[in-house]
Design a protein around this motif. Structure first.
Motif, mmCIF file in Angstrom:
data_model
loop_
_atom_site.group_PDB
_atom_site.id
_atom_site.type_symbol
_atom_site.label_atom_id
_atom_site.label_comp_id
_atom_site.label_asym_id
_atom_site.label_seq_id
_atom_site.Cartn_x
_atom_site.Cartn_y
_atom_site.Cartn_z
ATOM 1 N N SER A 67 -20.005 37.442 27.551
ATOM 2 C CA SER A 67 -20.646 38.709 27.360
ATOM 3 C C SER A 67 -21.797 38.783 28.353
ATOM 4 N N ALA A 68 -22.720 37.740 28.691
ATOM 5 C CA ALA A 68 -24.020 37.666 29.135
ATOM 6 C C ALA A 68 -24.020 37.749 30.720
ATOM 7 N N TYR A 69 -25.038 38.339 31.218
ATOM 8 C CA TYR A 69 -25.343 37.924 32.534
ATOM 9 C C TYR A 69 -25.896 36.527 32.748
ATOM 10 N N ARG A 70 -25.607 35.916 33.728
ATOM 11 C CA ARG A 70 -26.023 34.287 33.704
ATOM 12 C C ARG A 70 -26.410 34.015 35.106
ATOM 13 N N LEU A 71 -27.084 33.538 35.556
ATOM 14 C CA LEU A 71 -27.727 32.939 36.780
ATOM 15 C C LEU A 71 -27.061 31.701 37.126
ATOM 16 N N ARG A 139 -33.708 43.468 35.485
ATOM 17 C CA ARG A 139 -33.304 42.101 35.613
ATOM 18 C C ARG A 139 -33.934 41.405 36.751
ATOM 19 N N GLU A 140 -33.808 42.026 37.833
ATOM 20 C CA GLU A 140 -34.498 41.636 39.031
ATOM 21 C C GLU A 140 -35.845 41.196 39.245
ATOM 22 N N ALA A 145 -39.808 36.803 39.555
ATOM 23 C CA ALA A 145 -40.867 35.911 38.914
ATOM 24 C C ALA A 145 -40.560 34.507 39.003
ATOM 25 N N SER A 146 -39.171 34.327 38.372
ATOM 26 C CA SER A 146 -38.604 32.820 38.276
ATOM 27 C C SER A 146 -38.577 32.253 39.797
ATOM 28 N N LYS A 147 -38.290 32.922 40.674
ATOM 29 C CA LYS A 147 -38.207 32.302 42.061
ATOM 30 C C LYS A 147 -39.319 31.743 42.383
ATOM 31 N N ASP A 187 -27.563 30.132 27.534
ATOM 32 C CA ASP A 187 -27.665 29.088 28.675
ATOM 33 C C ASP A 187 -27.731 30.289 29.771
ATOM 34 N N TYR A 188 -28.810 31.214 29.810
ATOM 35 C CA TYR A 188 -28.718 32.052 30.964
ATOM 36 C C TYR A 188 -29.067 31.498 32.337
ATOM 37 N N SER A 189 -29.313 30.234 32.773
ATOM 38 C CA SER A 189 -29.472 29.906 33.999
ATOM 39 C C SER A 189 -28.775 28.638 34.132
ATOM 40 N N HIS A 190 -27.519 28.446 33.583
ATOM 41 C CA HIS A 190 -26.954 27.263 33.725
ATOM 42 C C HIS A 190 -27.621 25.828 33.674
#
Length: 339
Positions: A67-71, A139-140, A145-147, A187-190
Motif C-alpha cells: 500500500s506504500a510508495y517505496r523507493l 514526495r519529490e 534532499a536524500s539524493k 522499508d520505504y527505501s528497500h
C-alpha cells in the motif's frame, strides 16, 4: 472478517494464531477499510490480548508495503523507532543519521505525528522546530534532499495512506496494536540493513524470525531507550543481530569502549531535542550526548559493513564530527527542506 475475528477473539485460551493466508485476508480487509471500525477495533484488541504471531505480523507488513510508495534500494540503513515518540530520552538516532550520511551510508528515517500509547515527542515534532513541515512537503522534496545529503525522511502517513485512514481508530483505542510493529517495517527505501527498537526482550525471538522472513541482509534489534533503536550510554543494552537466518544475542556495553557516561537530568521538549542535536553535531554538547551519538553511529556503521570493527567505526564517526562534515550534512539537509 467476522470468521477471522471469531478465531482470534475466543479469549486467552481459546484464541488461535491465524495462518499467513488468513492474516493476509485480515490485513487487506483492515488496511482497505472494508472492515467496519468496530471489526477493526475488535481485531486489534483481540490480537493485543493473544499476542501477534510471526505470520500475522508478516502479513500486515506485506500489505502495508503493497500500500506504500517505496523507493529503489539505496543500499543503506533503515532506522526504525517507535512512532509514539519519546518523553524522557535524547533522540540520538536523529543526530546519528547525519554522521552516518557524512560517512557515505544512506539513512532512512520515518514517522508520523504522535500516536498512542505513549503520545511522546516525535521526529515530526523535531522537524517542525527547524522549519520543516513534514505533511506539507511533496514526495519529490524528500527524495531530492536524500539524493543530495544521504538522509531520507518519510512522513509515513503520506507515503502509506492506510496508516492515515486508520489513525482515528488507533487514537480512540489508545493502546498498542499490530500496526505499531508493522508500520516500522515498511522499508520505504528497500534498505538491506535495519536497526529496530523494541521495549521488551520477550519479543526478541519472535522478531528475529520475522526479520528473517522479511529478507533483510542484516538486522540489529535493540532493546533501547524508551523502546527505541538507540543504545544506552549509561548502561549495557541487549541486542539481537540477525543475519543469514541466525539470531545472536549481543550485549553492548559502552564501558568496554570507554564511553559509559551518566546522563544529565534534562526536561525534554522538541526544542531541547533540537538544541542538543545541533550542539552534538557542532561538537559542543555535554559528553554524555556526544558519546551516545558516537556509540550509536559506530555500531550502525559497523552493522552496515562500512567498518571492519566498532573501534574503527568510532574513529571514523569521531573524525566526521570534529571536521564539521556531519554538521554540514545536517545544515544542507535542513536548508533543502525548510520553508
Amino acid at each position: 472478517m467476522i470468521t477471522l475475528l471469531k478465531e482470534v477473539g475466543r479469549g486467552k485460551r481459546g484464541a488461535r494464531d491465524l495462518t499467513y493466508e488468513e492474516s493476509l485476508r485480515a490485513a487487506e480487509e483492515i488496511l482497505s477499510l472494508r472492515a467496519t471500525p468496530a471489526q477493526i477495533g475488535a481485531f486489534f484488541i483481540a490480537e493485543r490480548i493473544k499476542m501477534e504471531s510471526v505470520e500475522e505480523l508478516e502479513a500486515f507488513v506485506d500489505v502495508c508495503r503493497q500500500s506504500a510508495y517505496r523507493l529503489p534500494s539505496q543500499e543503506g540503513i533503515d532506522c526504525a523507532g517507535p512512532y509514539d515518540g519519546r518523553k524522557k530520552s535524547f533522540y540520538a538516532t536523529f543526530a546519528c543519521s547525519f554522521v552516518l550520511a557524512a560517512a557515505g551510508l544512506p539513512v532512512t528515517l520515518h514517522g508520523t505525528a504522535s500516536l498512542p500509547p505513549k503520545w511522546g515527542i516525535t521526529l515530526h515534532d523535531l522537524l517542525g522546530q527547524i522549519g520543516i513541515q513534514p505533511d506539507s512537503l511533496e514526495r519529490e522534496d524528500w527524495i531530492r534532499a536524500s539524493k543530495e545529503t544521504g538522509v531520507l525522511y518519510v512522513p509515513a502517513e503520506e507515503w502509506c495512506p492506510p496508516l492515515k485512514a486508520l489513525r482515528p481508530i488507533r487514537e480512540e483505542l489508545g493502546m498498542r496494536t499490530v500496526l505499531n510493529t508493522a508500520e516500522k517495517l515498511i522499508d520505504y527505501s528497500h534498505s538491506p540493513y535495519l536497526v529496530f527498537g523494541v521495549y521488551h526482550n520477550t519479543v526478541f525471538d519472535r522478531l528475529s524470525r520475522l526479520m528473517t522472513k522479511l529478507n533483510y541482509r542484516k538486522s540489529l534489534i535493540v532493546q533501547g531507550t524508551e523502546g527505541s533503536e538507540d543504545l544506552f550510554i549509561d548502561r549495557p543494552t541487549r541486542t539481537y543481530i540477525v543475519e543469514n537466518g541466525i539470531a545472536t544475542l549481543h550485549v553492548v556495553n559502552p564501558e568496554t569502549l570507554g564511553l559509559d557516561t551518566p546522563i544529565p537530568e534534562t526536561v525534554w521538549t522538541a526544542a531541547s531535542q533540537i538544541s542538543v542535536t545541533e550542539e552534538v553535531l557542532r561538537g559542543e554538547a555535554d559528553m554524555a550526548f556526544m558519546h551516545q551519538v558516537l556509540l550509536n553511529a559506530a555500531y550502525r556503521l559497523h552493522h552496515a559493513d562500512r567498518a571492519g570493527s566498532v573501534e574503527e567505526a568510532l574513529y571514523i564517526c569521531k573524525a566526521l564530527l570534529e571536521s564539521g562534515d556531519a554538521w554540514n550534512t545536517y545544515t544542507k539537509w535542513r536548508s533543502l527542506l525548510a520553508r
